[in-house]
Write an enzyme that holds these catalytic residues in place. Structure first.
Site, PDB file in Angstrom:
ATOM      1  N   GLU A  48       0.137  -0.581  -4.784  1.00  0.00           N
ATOM      2  CA  GLU A  48       0.194  -0.470  -6.245  1.00  0.00           C
ATOM      3  C   GLU A  48      -0.975   0.316  -6.836  1.00  0.00           C
ATOM      4  O   GLU A  48      -1.808  -0.193  -7.587  1.00  0.00           O
ATOM      5  CB  GLU A  48       0.275  -1.862  -6.885  1.00  0.00           C
ATOM      6  CG  GLU A  48       1.579  -2.568  -6.611  1.00  0.00           C
ATOM      7  CD  GLU A  48       1.750  -3.852  -7.391  1.00  0.00           C
ATOM      8  OE1 GLU A  48       2.896  -4.321  -7.502  1.00  0.00           O
ATOM      9  OE2 GLU A  48       0.744  -4.400  -7.889  1.00  0.00           O
ATOM     10  N   GLU A  85       7.668  -5.711  -2.377  1.00  0.00           N
ATOM     11  CA  GLU A  85       7.462  -6.898  -3.199  1.00  0.00           C
ATOM     12  C   GLU A  85       8.620  -7.044  -4.167  1.00  0.00           C
ATOM     13  O   GLU A  85       9.011  -6.083  -4.833  1.00  0.00           O
ATOM     14  CB  GLU A  85       6.171  -6.832  -4.039  1.00  0.00           C
ATOM     15  CG  GLU A  85       4.891  -7.100  -3.312  1.00  0.00           C
ATOM     16  CD  GLU A  85       3.702  -7.150  -4.261  1.00  0.00           C
ATOM     17  OE1 GLU A  85       3.876  -7.475  -5.463  1.00  0.00           O
ATOM     18  OE2 GLU A  85       2.583  -6.853  -3.805  1.00  0.00           O
TER      19      GLU A  85
END
Length: 445
Positions: free
Chosen positions: A168, A350
């Protein structure tokens, strides 16, 4: 072969994800030194409840129990991150043998349990010692990361074949250097631009290092990707959403995979780009890691670093217990669009659902119907995307355990397994049983 009515592709990978600072604890044990998150947790008012990751889930000592929980799910793989300050306490220079040995033990135990390790090099815990000499804002940081990647590749590459450079990018750069929501808590436009570019360079250098040192490695990077919609149907909010979309969804995958920055951000970042940088950033990788929860909303905020701020979902939109929009169709559409745009296999690294109310009842069971429903909806839309041609190769739930959720501390719970932080007792939730049954059925077809 993609998913069809007959079932999931035979080589599909089912897993769970965690990260080092969120679960390991042992913050000052066996030579580990502080990260920027250790520092932030000691600044009053920055973390919900005044919480820290000092103990977290004590995974450093309890990893055998946690691997047994993974094995009970029937997983194929486990995505974890290495704590940079555990293996290189000063961020560079002499490695810490005790820290390196912990991941040896973890990897060996995973393999013994029949679970493939997916190793992520960076999940936000920059060594404080590196931040003190400029951190991601200086060009040398890309070389520091490459040296760290080389250390890990040489140590673990004989057993680990799935590698992720960063988790991320957009979250830790935007929240850490433009919006004061994450470590190190800087809000400066020029610093933010430098950080974006240096982190991109670090990714490219890391890919090359791993490729050269780990035969047969499959290398990827993990990007958060969500649709960005204006909070209100106004010109100002639409402009805010367009700019947030570039920062959130394009600032890293576009230069890494297409060789260029998106147009608005590209103009701003151009002064920091030197000759050869874009070729260094755009390196061949093997899969696109997608972290996705639901769409996000933007609104104009003239006093903010970039002129936008986080908006709120519509009042009537479905939301999780922690207020995040639940929009499964957006997940399907994102998967389809990613495969068309970047022409790489996608692994969902995720996806999951946060709640505040998960707790054992009088009988000791943890009922989390909201999470089961979310996972049912999102896996169904993933399947639909695959049937429409999206090349999706794996799905990892966030997260195995309830854990330290950054600025929110221990309030939100995302785990398939409940953790009593006072006693460290693990209790599988209803969602754990659901995921186990889901994996069993998927593999049987």
């Amino acid at each position: 072969m993609t998913a069809t009515a007959a079932g999931w592709r035979k080589d599909f990978t089912w897993g769970v994800s965690t990260s080092s600072y969120q679960i390991e604890g042992a913050h000052d044990e066996d030579g580990r030194k502080p990260s920027i998150w250790d520092t932030r947790c000691r600044i009053a008012g920055k973390i919900g409840g005044g919480d820290t990751g000092d103990v977290a889930c004590d995974h450093y000592h309890r990893y055998p129990e946690d691997i047994a929980l993974m094995a009970g799910l029937g997983l194929d793989a486990y995505r974890f991150s290495v704590a940079w300050p555990r293996v290189l306490p000063r961020g560079k220079g002499a490695p810490n043998e005790k820290g390196l040995a912990f991941y040896d033990r973890l990897i060996d135990a995973l393999l013994e349990a029949g679970i493939e390790p997916w190793l992520c090099l960076y999940h936000w815990d920059l060594p404080q010692a590196l931040h003190d000499i400029g951190g991601w804002a200086v060009r040398d940081s890309a070389g520091w990361f490459a040296d760290y990647a080389a250390l890990a590749a040489r140590r673990y590459g004989d057993r680990v074949k799935k590698w992720i450079t960063f988790n991320e990018f957009a979250v830790f750069t935007l929240f850490g250097y433009a919006i004061d929501w994450s470590a190190p808590g800087i809000t400066d436009r020029d610093t933010h631009l430098k950080v974006i570019h240096n982190v991109n360079r670090a990714h490219g250098m890391g890919v090359d290092v791993i490729r050269s040192l780990v035969p047969g490695a499959a290398i990827g990077a993990v990007h958060n990707r969500q649709a960005v919609w204006p909070e209100k149907d106004t010109d100002a909010d639409r402009a805010a959403a367009a700019l947030l979309h570039e920062h959130w969804n394009l600032a890293f995958p576009d230069p890494q995979l297409l060789g260029c920055y998106p147009p608005i951000l590209g103009e701003a970042i151009e002064p920091y780009v030197q000759g050869g940088d874009m070729a260094q950033i755009c390196r061949p990788i093997d899969f696109f890691g997608l972290n996705h929860y639901g769409p996000i909303f933007a609104k104009e905020e003239p006093d903010s670093t970039w002129g936008f701020a986080w908006g709120s979902p519509p009042d009537d939109a479905p939301k999780s217990e922690i207020g995040w929009a639940v929009w499964p169709d957006a997940f399907r559409d994102e998967l389809i669009d990613l495969c068309k745009t970047y022409k790489l296999p996608v692994v969902v690294t995720e996806n999951g659902c946060g709640g505040h109310l998960d707790a054992p009842d009088a009988s000791g069971k943890v009922h989390d119907a909201h999470r089961v429903k979310y996972l049912e909806l999102y896996t169904a839309k993933m399947r639909e995307a695959m049937e429409k041609g999206a090349d999706v190769r794996g799905y990892f739930v966030w997260s195995l355990l309830d854990n330290f959720e950054w600025g929110s501390g221990y309030g939100p719970r995302f785990g398939l397994v409940h953790v009593d932080y006072a006693t460290q007792k693990r209790t599988p939730k209803d969602s754990y049983a659901w995921y186990r049954s889901f994996i069993t059925a998927a593999k049987a077809k």
